[in-house]
Scaffold this active site. Structure first.
Site, PDB file in Angstrom:
ATOM      1  N   GLY A   1      37.847  44.615  43.868  1.00 38.82           N
ATOM      2  CA  GLY A   1      38.024  44.338  45.294  1.00 38.82           C
ATOM      3  C   GLY A   1      38.066  42.840  45.541  1.00 38.82           C
TER       4      GLY A   1
ATOM      5  N   ARG B   1      43.171  47.160  40.378  1.00 35.11           N
ATOM      6  CA  ARG B   1      42.280  48.054  39.641  1.00 35.11           C
ATOM      7  C   ARG B   1      43.154  48.622  38.514  1.00 35.11           C
ATOM      8  NH1 ARG B   1      37.536  47.801  43.051  1.00 35.11           N
ATOM      9  NH2 ARG B   1      38.081  48.134  45.214  1.00 35.11           N
TER      10      ARG B   1
ATOM     11  N   ASP C   1      30.967  44.332  39.220  1.00 37.04           N
ATOM     12  CA  ASP C   1      30.356  44.815  37.975  1.00 37.04           C
ATOM     13  C   ASP C   1      31.360  45.515  37.056  1.00 37.04           C
ATOM     14  OD1 ASP C   1      30.534  46.928  39.730  1.00 37.04           O
ATOM     15  OD2 ASP C   1      28.463  47.604  39.487  1.00 37.04           O
TER      16      ASP C   1
ATOM     17  N   THR D   1      32.465  39.502  45.064  1.00 33.22           N
ATOM     18  CA  THR D   1      32.486  40.780  45.790  1.00 33.22           C
ATOM     19  C   THR D   1      31.714  40.601  47.092  1.00 33.22           C
ATOM     20  OG1 THR D   1      31.605  43.031  45.863  1.00 33.22           O
ATOM     21  CG2 THR D   1      30.561  41.552  44.287  1.00 33.22           C
TER      22      THR D   1
ATOM     23  N   ASP E   1      30.053  42.793  48.480  1.00 37.29           N
ATOM     24  CA  ASP E   1      28.931  43.745  48.546  1.00 37.29           C
ATOM     25  C   ASP E   1      27.559  43.136  48.233  1.00 37.29           C
ATOM     26  OD1 ASP E   1      30.877  45.659  49.036  1.00 37.29           O
ATOM     27  OD2 ASP E   1      30.984  46.330  46.961  1.00 37.29           O
TER      28      ASP E   1
ATOM     29  N   ASP F   1      26.198  43.133  45.418  1.00 42.13           N
ATOM     30  CA  ASP F   1      25.533  44.207  44.667  1.00 42.13           C
ATOM     31  C   ASP F   1      25.373  43.898  43.182  1.00 42.13           C
ATOM     32  OD1 ASP F   1      28.223  44.309  44.038  1.00 42.13           O
ATOM     33  OD2 ASP F   1      28.403  46.480  44.208  1.00 42.13           O
TER      34      ASP F   1
ATOM     35  N   ARG G   1      29.329  49.457  49.419  1.00 41.19           N
ATOM     36  CA  ARG G   1      29.235  50.490  48.389  1.00 41.19           C
ATOM     37  C   ARG G   1      27.822  51.067  48.406  1.00 41.19           C
ATOM     38  NH1 ARG G   1      32.811  49.741  42.896  1.00 41.19           N
ATOM     39  NH2 ARG G   1      34.238  48.626  44.243  1.00 41.19           N
TER      40      ARG G   1
HETATM   41  P1  ADP Z   1      34.732  45.571  40.604  1.00 43.70           P
HETATM   42  O1  ADP Z   1      34.968  44.575  39.544  1.00 43.70           O
HETATM   43  O2  ADP Z   1      34.899  45.005  41.982  1.00 43.70           O
HETATM   44  O3  ADP Z   1      33.421  46.330  40.423  1.00 43.70           O
HETATM   45  P2  ADP Z   1      36.183  47.877  39.573  1.00 43.70           P
HETATM   46  O4  ADP Z   1      34.972  48.693  39.286  1.00 43.70           O
HETATM   47  O5  ADP Z   1      37.365  48.569  40.159  1.00 43.70           O
HETATM   48  O6  ADP Z   1      35.905  46.654  40.550  1.00 43.70           O
HETATM   49  O7  ADP Z   1      36.614  47.180  38.195  1.00 43.70           O
HETATM   50  C1  ADP Z   1      37.716  46.292  38.179  1.00 43.70           C
HETATM   51  C2  ADP Z   1      38.477  46.473  36.897  1.00 43.70           C
HETATM   52  O8  ADP Z   1      37.653  46.136  35.781  1.00 43.70           O
HETATM   53  C3  ADP Z   1      38.945  47.890  36.607  1.00 43.70           C
HETATM   54  O9  ADP Z   1      40.102  48.245  37.328  1.00 43.70           O
HETATM   55  C4  ADP Z   1      39.213  47.803  35.119  1.00 43.70           C
HETATM   56  O10 ADP Z   1      40.427  47.131  34.889  1.00 43.70           O
HETATM   57  C5  ADP Z   1      38.072  46.905  34.647  1.00 43.70           C
HETATM   58  N1  ADP Z   1      36.939  47.703  34.177  1.00 43.70           N
HETATM   59  C6  ADP Z   1      36.053  48.401  34.919  1.00 43.70           C
HETATM   60  N2  ADP Z   1      35.173  49.048  34.145  1.00 43.70           N
HETATM   61  C7  ADP Z   1      35.524  48.762  32.848  1.00 43.70           C
HETATM   62  C8  ADP Z   1      35.004  49.139  31.581  1.00 43.70           C
HETATM   63  N3  ADP Z   1      33.957  49.962  31.470  1.00 43.70           N
HETATM   64  N4  ADP Z   1      35.622  48.654  30.486  1.00 43.70           N
HETATM   65  C9  ADP Z   1      36.682  47.838  30.583  1.00 43.70           C
HETATM   66  N5  ADP Z   1      37.216  47.460  31.758  1.00 43.70           N
HETATM   67  C10 ADP Z   1      36.652  47.896  32.878  1.00 43.70           C
HETATM   68  O1  F6P Z   2      33.575  46.409  46.384  1.00 46.29           O
HETATM   69  C1  F6P Z   2      34.146  45.941  47.565  1.00 46.29           C
HETATM   70  C2  F6P Z   2      34.525  47.085  48.463  1.00 46.29           C
HETATM   71  O2  F6P Z   2      35.127  46.568  49.625  1.00 46.29           O
HETATM   72  C3  F6P Z   2      33.392  48.043  48.842  1.00 46.29           C
HETATM   73  O3  F6P Z   2      32.575  47.514  49.865  1.00 46.29           O
HETATM   74  C4  F6P Z   2      34.170  49.263  49.244  1.00 46.29           C
HETATM   75  O4  F6P Z   2      33.395  50.438  49.060  1.00 46.29           O
HETATM   76  C5  F6P Z   2      35.338  49.254  48.288  1.00 46.29           C
HETATM   77  O5  F6P Z   2      35.483  47.914  47.817  1.00 46.29           O
HETATM   78  C6  F6P Z   2      36.626  49.692  48.902  1.00 46.29           C
HETATM   79  O6  F6P Z   2      37.595  49.726  47.901  1.00 46.29           O
HETATM   80  P1  F6P Z   2      39.167  49.900  48.165  1.00 46.29           P
HETATM   81  O7  F6P Z   2      39.683  48.553  48.547  1.00 46.29           O
HETATM   82  O8  F6P Z   2      39.677  50.366  46.862  1.00 46.29           O
HETATM   83  O9  F6P Z   2      39.319  50.871  49.287  1.00 46.29           O
END
Ligand code: ADP
Ligand code: F6P
Length: 320
Positions: free
Chosen positions: A12, A73, A104, A126, A128, A130, A172
């Site tokens: 995000g 993503r 994360d 982020t 959040d 978090d 989240r």
């Molecule tokens: P955020 O980084 O905001 O938590 P996501 O959870 O969507 O957002 O993770 C972002 C990107 O990081 C994912 O689309 C993927 O490309 C990569 N990613 C997430 N989890 C893993 C993992 N366990 N191993 C490798 N890449 C990951």
């Molecule tokens: O992690 C940032 C965030 O905006 C959260 O607060 C929310 O739950 C989520 O991303 C929304 O994700 P998307 O942009 O995929 O709808």
């Protein structure tokens, strides 16, 4: 010493990500390190979407929301084969190390790449707030100010119509946006997953408020807890307060980054490059009581984010 570094934004988006990219690029260029911006997060890393930065590339972006590198993503990155293909793309341009700005999930990708021989440093980007072991993440302050602005506006109309307003905010599973905004705006009730949702208590609080001379009320709630529109109807039926629910949504992720976010992002960007120059990888940068430090991603991801109990206690101290 490392000669070529890449930087990407992932997951995000968050206001201040551009300021972090700028800091990474400028720190590299000032140290004579070649630096590439990677478009579209891990997807662009895999597809080789790289832009070589020069002294002009990161001009006029410190004040811009979103991420000019774009984010994505890309769940495919969880597969080792896909990560190996990304490493091949990096090798083609001589990119030896990577700064990953994201949440994360993005940290997980950074850790796995480090385990495959590419030093990576994570920067918490982020709204959040978090991520464990950092007091603040980049984007939180701007999103908080957006929510405060929305709540001030909702207060105007809520007061004119003697209504109860319920505002659902992002986060989240983290209630920091809700609790900080609720305190900043004098909400009657703040509901987060950390404190749990007690509907009877909410209704009792609102009834008490209505029985006093209060003619309107504000409730702030973190997303994913309950259907706020259905809740509004139940609150109206139980309390007699005409009630409206609002879901603030993605506008919380946009807008000019606040000064605080720009400062945090700039400091974290510098630190990330310094850690890579020291030959370190598998770390993330954290704001620990105002100091920017590098911590092992594996440890950070293994921790539960500590709830700031102090702010919840302070909310109660101001309640009649
Ligand atoms: P955020 O980084 O905001 O938590 P996501 O959870 O969507 O957002 O993770 C972002 C990107 O990081 C994912 O689309 C993927 O490309 C990569 N990613 C997430 N989890 C893993 C993992 N366990 N191993 C490798 N890449 C990951
Ligand atoms: O992690 C940032 C965030 O905006 C959260 O607060 C929310 O739950 C989520 O991303 C929304 O994700 P998307 O942009 O995929 O709808």
């Amino acid at each position: 010493m490392v000669k070529c570094i890449g930087v990407l934004t992932s997951g995000g988006d968050a206001p201040g990500m551009n300021a972090a990219v700028r800091a990474v690029a400028r720190t590299c260029l000032n140290k004579g390190i070649k630096v590439y911006g990677v478009k579209l997060g891990y997807k662009g890393l895999h597809d080789g979407e790289f832009i070589e930065f020069d002294n002009h590339s990161t001009r006029n972006i410190i004040n811009i929301g979103g991420t000019f590198l774009k984010s994505a993503r890309f769940p495919e990155f969880k597969q080792e084969k896909v990560r190996q293909e990304a490493i091949e793309q990096m090798k083609k341009v001589g990119m030896e190390a990577l700064v990953v700005i994201g949440g994360d999930g993005s940290y997980n990708g950074a850790l796995k790449l480090t385990e495959m021989g590419i030093n990576c440093i994570g920067i918490p980007g982020t709204i959040d707030n978090d991520i464990p072991d950092t007091d603040f993440t980049i984007g939180f302050d701007t999103a908080l100010n957006t929510i405060v602005d929305a709540l001030d506006k909702l207060r105007d109309t809520s007061s004119s119509h003697q209504r109860c307003t319920i505002l659902e905010v992002m986060g989240r599973r983290c209630g920091d946006l809700a609790v900080h905004a609720g305190l900043a705006c004098g909400a009657e009730s703040i509901i987060t997953s950390e404190v749990g949702f007690d509907e009877e208590e909410l209704i009792a609080t609102l009834k008490k408020s209505k029985a006093s001379d209060k003619k309107h009320a504000i409730v702030v709630i973190t997303e994913h807890i309950t259907d706020v529109h259905a809740l509004a109807q139940r609150v109206e039926d139980a309390t007699g307060f005409e009630t409206r629910a609002n879901v603030l949504g993605h506008m919380q992720r946009g807008g000019r980054p606040s000064a605080r976010d720009r400062v945090l992002a700039s400091r974290m960007g510098i630190k990330a490059v310094e850690l890579l120059i020291e030959g370190k990888g598998g770390l993330c940068v954290s704001d620990v009581k105002g100091e920017i430090v590098g911590l092992p991603i594996e440890e950070v991801l293994g921790h539960r984010r500590a709830v700031n109990q102090g702010i919840y206690d302070d909310v109660l101290k101001l309640r009649f």
